[in-house]
Motif scaffolding. Structure first.
Motif, PDB file in Angstrom:
ATOM      1  N   THR A 131       0.835  -1.211   0.000  1.00 24.14           N
ATOM      2  CA  THR A 131       0.000   0.000   0.000  1.00 24.14           C
ATOM      3  C   THR A 131       0.867   1.258   0.000  1.00 24.14           C
ATOM      4  O   THR A 131       0.476   2.294   0.522  1.00 24.14           O
ATOM      5  N   ASP A 142       3.620   4.027  -2.183  1.00 20.64           N
ATOM      6  CA  ASP A 142       3.404   5.055  -3.216  1.00 20.64           C
ATOM      7  C   ASP A 142       2.897   4.455  -4.524  1.00 20.64           C
ATOM      8  O   ASP A 142       1.901   4.899  -5.091  1.00 20.64           O
ATOM      9  N   LEU A 143       3.613   3.438  -5.008  1.00 17.86           N
ATOM     10  CA  LEU A 143       3.238   2.886  -6.309  1.00 17.86           C
ATOM     11  C   LEU A 143       1.913   2.141  -6.229  1.00 17.86           C
ATOM     12  O   LEU A 143       1.065   2.268  -7.108  1.00 17.86           O
ATOM     13  N   SER A 169      -2.133  -6.359   2.370  1.00 11.31           N
ATOM     14  CA  SER A 169      -1.232  -5.566   3.206  1.00 11.31           C
ATOM     15  C   SER A 169      -0.873  -6.325   4.479  1.00 11.31           C
ATOM     16  O   SER A 169      -1.634  -7.185   4.926  1.00 11.31           O
ATOM     17  N   ARG A 170       0.289  -5.954   5.064  1.00 17.62           N
ATOM     18  CA  ARG A 170       0.647  -6.554   6.357  1.00 17.62           C
ATOM     19  C   ARG A 170      -0.260  -6.011   7.444  1.00 17.62           C
ATOM     20  O   ARG A 170      -0.485  -6.636   8.466  1.00 17.62           O
ATOM     21  N   ARG A 171      -0.745  -4.774   7.212  1.00 12.55           N
ATOM     22  CA  ARG A 171      -1.553  -4.120   8.237  1.00 12.55           C
ATOM     23  C   ARG A 171      -2.863  -3.632   7.619  1.00 12.55           C
ATOM     24  O   ARG A 171      -3.045  -2.432   7.401  1.00 12.55           O
ATOM     25  N   ILE A 213       5.982  -4.060  -3.962  1.00  8.36           N
ATOM     26  CA  ILE A 213       6.798  -4.216  -2.750  1.00  8.36           C
ATOM     27  C   ILE A 213       8.256  -4.252  -3.201  1.00  8.36           C
ATOM     28  O   ILE A 213       8.556  -4.750  -4.296  1.00  8.36           O
ATOM     29  N   ASN A 220      12.130  -2.125  -9.044  1.00  4.89           N
ATOM     30  CA  ASN A 220      13.394  -1.621  -9.579  1.00  4.89           C
ATOM     31  C   ASN A 220      14.467  -1.751  -8.512  1.00  4.89           C
ATOM     32  O   ASN A 220      14.159  -1.949  -7.339  1.00  4.89           O
ATOM     33  N   ALA A 232       5.259   6.487  -9.851  1.00  4.59           N
ATOM     34  CA  ALA A 232       3.956   6.590  -9.175  1.00  4.59           C
ATOM     35  C   ALA A 232       3.239   7.842  -9.674  1.00  4.59           C
ATOM     36  O   ALA A 232       2.029   7.842  -9.888  1.00  4.59           O
TER      37      ALA A 232
HETATM   38  N1  LIG Z   1       7.441   4.735  -6.390  1.00  6.24           N
HETATM   39  C1  LIG Z   1       7.662   4.694  -7.687  1.00  6.24           C
HETATM   40  O1  LIG Z   1       7.540   5.724  -8.389  1.00  6.24           O
HETATM   41  C2  LIG Z   1       8.051   3.389  -8.351  1.00  6.24           C
HETATM   42  C3  LIG Z   1       8.215   3.369  -9.754  1.00  6.24           C
HETATM   43  C4  LIG Z   1       8.517   2.163 -10.368  1.00  6.24           C
HETATM   44  C5  LIG Z   1       8.671   1.005  -9.611  1.00  6.24           C
HETATM   45  N2  LIG Z   1       8.539   1.058  -8.243  1.00  6.24           N
HETATM   46  C6  LIG Z   1       8.695  -0.190  -7.498  1.00  6.24           C
HETATM   47  O2  LIG Z   1       7.470  -0.457  -6.805  1.00  6.24           O
HETATM   48  C7  LIG Z   1       7.753  -1.137  -5.591  1.00  6.24           C
HETATM   49  C8  LIG Z   1       7.083  -0.365  -4.451  1.00  6.24           C
HETATM   50  O3  LIG Z   1       7.616   0.952  -4.447  1.00  6.24           O
HETATM   51  P1  LIG Z   1       6.944   2.084  -3.537  1.00  6.24           P
HETATM   52  O4  LIG Z   1       7.549   3.363  -3.946  1.00  6.24           O
HETATM   53  O5  LIG Z   1       5.475   1.955  -3.572  1.00  6.24           O
HETATM   54  O6  LIG Z   1       7.511   1.678  -2.102  1.00  6.24           O
HETATM   55  P2  LIG Z   1       6.915   2.055  -0.688  1.00  6.24           P
HETATM   56  O7  LIG Z   1       6.171   3.353  -0.763  1.00  6.24           O
HETATM   57  O8  LIG Z   1       8.036   1.932   0.274  1.00  6.24           O
HETATM   58  O9  LIG Z   1       5.837   0.892  -0.409  1.00  6.24           O
HETATM   59  C9  LIG Z   1       6.211  -0.434  -0.345  1.00  6.24           C
HETATM   60  C10 LIG Z   1       5.120  -1.228   0.353  1.00  6.24           C
HETATM   61  O10 LIG Z   1       5.611  -2.547   0.545  1.00  6.24           O
HETATM   62  C11 LIG Z   1       5.033  -3.094   1.718  1.00  6.24           C
HETATM   63  N3  LIG Z   1       6.109  -3.612   2.582  1.00  6.24           N
HETATM   64  C12 LIG Z   1       7.102  -2.919   3.169  1.00  6.24           C
HETATM   65  N4  LIG Z   1       7.893  -3.741   3.891  1.00  6.24           N
HETATM   66  C13 LIG Z   1       7.376  -4.986   3.747  1.00  6.24           C
HETATM   67  C14 LIG Z   1       7.741  -6.265   4.244  1.00  6.24           C
HETATM   68  N5  LIG Z   1       8.792  -6.424   5.061  1.00  6.24           N
HETATM   69  N6  LIG Z   1       6.987  -7.314   3.893  1.00  6.24           N
HETATM   70  C15 LIG Z   1       5.922  -7.180   3.091  1.00  6.24           C
HETATM   71  N7  LIG Z   1       5.521  -5.982   2.578  1.00  6.24           N
HETATM   72  C16 LIG Z   1       6.243  -4.910   2.905  1.00  6.24           C
HETATM   73  C17 LIG Z   1       4.313  -1.975   2.455  1.00  6.24           C
HETATM   74  O11 LIG Z   1       2.908  -2.153   2.276  1.00  6.24           O
HETATM   75  P3  LIG Z   1       1.987  -2.662   3.506  1.00  6.24           P
HETATM   76  O12 LIG Z   1       2.383  -1.844   4.684  1.00  6.24           O
HETATM   77  O13 LIG Z   1       0.607  -2.416   3.038  1.00  6.24           O
HETATM   78  O14 LIG Z   1       2.274  -4.131   3.687  1.00  6.24           O
HETATM   79  C18 LIG Z   1       4.785  -0.720   1.735  1.00  6.24           C
HETATM   80  O15 LIG Z   1       3.811   0.277   1.713  1.00  6.24           O
HETATM   81  C19 LIG Z   1       9.270  -1.201  -5.449  1.00  6.24           C
HETATM   82  O16 LIG Z   1       9.713  -2.469  -5.870  1.00  6.24           O
HETATM   83  C20 LIG Z   1       9.761  -0.123  -6.426  1.00  6.24           C
HETATM   84  O17 LIG Z   1      11.027  -0.444  -6.971  1.00  6.24           O
HETATM   85  C21 LIG Z   1       8.224   2.215  -7.601  1.00  6.24           C
END
Ligand SMILES: NC(=O)c1ccc[n+]([C@@H]2O[C@H](COP(=O)([O-])OP(=O)(O)OC[C@H]3O[C@@H](n4cnc5c(N)ncnc54)[C@H](OP(=O)(O)O)[C@@H]3O)[C@@H](O)[C@H]2O)c1
Length: 284
Positions: free
Chosen positions: A31, A33-34, A53-55, A85, A110, A143
């Motif tokens: 849950t 940014d992406l 989600s975990r939570r 994730i 990524n 995102a």
């Molecule tokens: N942000 C971008 O613009 C973008 C662009 C392209 C690709 N990506 C890729 O998309 C993925 C997510 O990026 P993001 O920016 O959304 O990251 P983020 O904001 O840090 O969110 C990641 C989510 O992963 C879950 N998470 C975190 N630790 C965890 C754990 N130990 N076990 C299971 N779930 C866990 C959490 O969701 P819950 O708390 O709900 O479990 C968290 O909200 C990454 O692989 C990134 O490389 C991101």
């Protein structure tokens, strides 16, 4: 925003208010940014969305109309699961392998630098969940781009995966979201896709060669015309001007040509579109 709390499920809005009940249900793990941006875009495109989600009861604000549950419950009734994730947290998916069997998993991840891990993230995911069909894709979109919809500069989604049906399912979703899909082949292309966002000006060689070639050409042309010609026919030595007035001629000429090379094709394309009367017909 109404909140219906169940032991394992949280509905952020009655599903019917966001999309018709018969519309396809897609699952998003994560849950962050992406996940949030993707979910919003999917809802706006007519899908129903459920987050894993975990939570489930305490995750941050999610798009209205989405449901949120535990990972296992969320993916139960969805055939396609976006794994939003970071790769370093993938291990927990191994325990979910029985529930994820036969599902299409979209790896959007990524890395911070190239060759950080011995295998591509998507291949690692496939190893953790061998019964699922992993498709790499959407990782070149930010995102922000997902939330705001495709723009001309950011319209393409690259996909790769070993199952043609799985890729087709992801391609359909991407197309419905307004993106155009480029199939890069099997999952072995995942590393290449993961390296895309890390490339800085990947196609710099040709423009640099053109600029250097044009500079050399015009320098010798102006040298012959202004300095050598004047010396031979008028007997005047103005070689002291080479460094200043020649450079003042050569660089603006090269700059204008480079600008024209950048923008002229777009102008020609616009004229062609006006002539054809539409902007949808593809260019040759
Ligand atoms: N942000 C971008 O613009 C973008 C662009 C392209 C690709 N990506 C890729 O998309 C993925 C997510 O990026 P993001 O920016 O959304 O990251 P983020 O904001 O840090 O969110 C990641 C989510 O992963 C879950 N998470 C975190 N630790 C965890 C754990 N130990 N076990 C299971 N779930 C866990 C959490 O969701 P819950 O708390 O709900 O479990 C968290 O909200 C990454 O692989 C990134 O490389 C991101």
């Amino acid at each position: 925003m109404s909140k219906e709390v169940k032991p394992e499920s949280v509905s952020l809005n009655p599903l019917g208010t966001a999309a018709a009940p018969e519309s396809e249900l897609l699952c998003i793990y994560g849950t962050g940014d992406l996940g949030r941006s993707l979910g919003l875009r999917l809802l706006q495109s007519g899908y129903r969305v459920v987050y894993g989600s975990r939570r489930p009861h305490s995750c941050g604000p999610l798009p209205q109309g989405a449901q949120v549950m535990s990972h296992a419950a969320a993916s139960q009734s969805a055939g396609l699961v976006f794994i939003c994730i970071h790769r370093e947290h993938y291990e927990f998916l191994e325990a979910l392998a029985p529930q994820l069997k036969g599902k299409v998993l979209v790896d959007v991840s990524n890395n911070l630098k190239k060759n950080l891990y011995p295998e591509a993230n998507a291949e690692y995911l496939q190893r953790l969940v061998p019964g699922a069909h992993v498709v790499k894709g959407f990782n070149t979109l930010s995102a922000w781009a997902l939330q705001n919809g495709p723009t001309d500069a950011n319209r393409q989604v690259y996909l790769c995966g070993n199952s043609a049906e799985a890729k087709q399912a992801v391609a359909e979703a991407a197309t419905k979201l307004g993106f155009s899909v480029l199939d890069r082949g099997s999952l072995s292309a995942a590393r290449e896709l993961e390296d895309f966002p890390l490339q800085l000006f990947p196609e710099w060689r040709l423009p640099l060669r053109v600029a250097v070639g044009l500079t050399a050409f015009f320098f010798f042309y102006v040298l012959l015309r202004d300095v050598v010609y004047t010396y031979v026919y008028e007997g005047k030595d103005i070689s002291f001007r080479i460094m200043v007035s020649l450079a003042n001629k050569v660089f603006p000429i090269v700059s204008l040509i480079m600008l024209a090379l950048c923008y002229l094709p777009g102008v020609i394309a616009a004229v062609l579109q006006l002539y054809r009367g539409n902007q949808i017909q593809a260019f040759p």
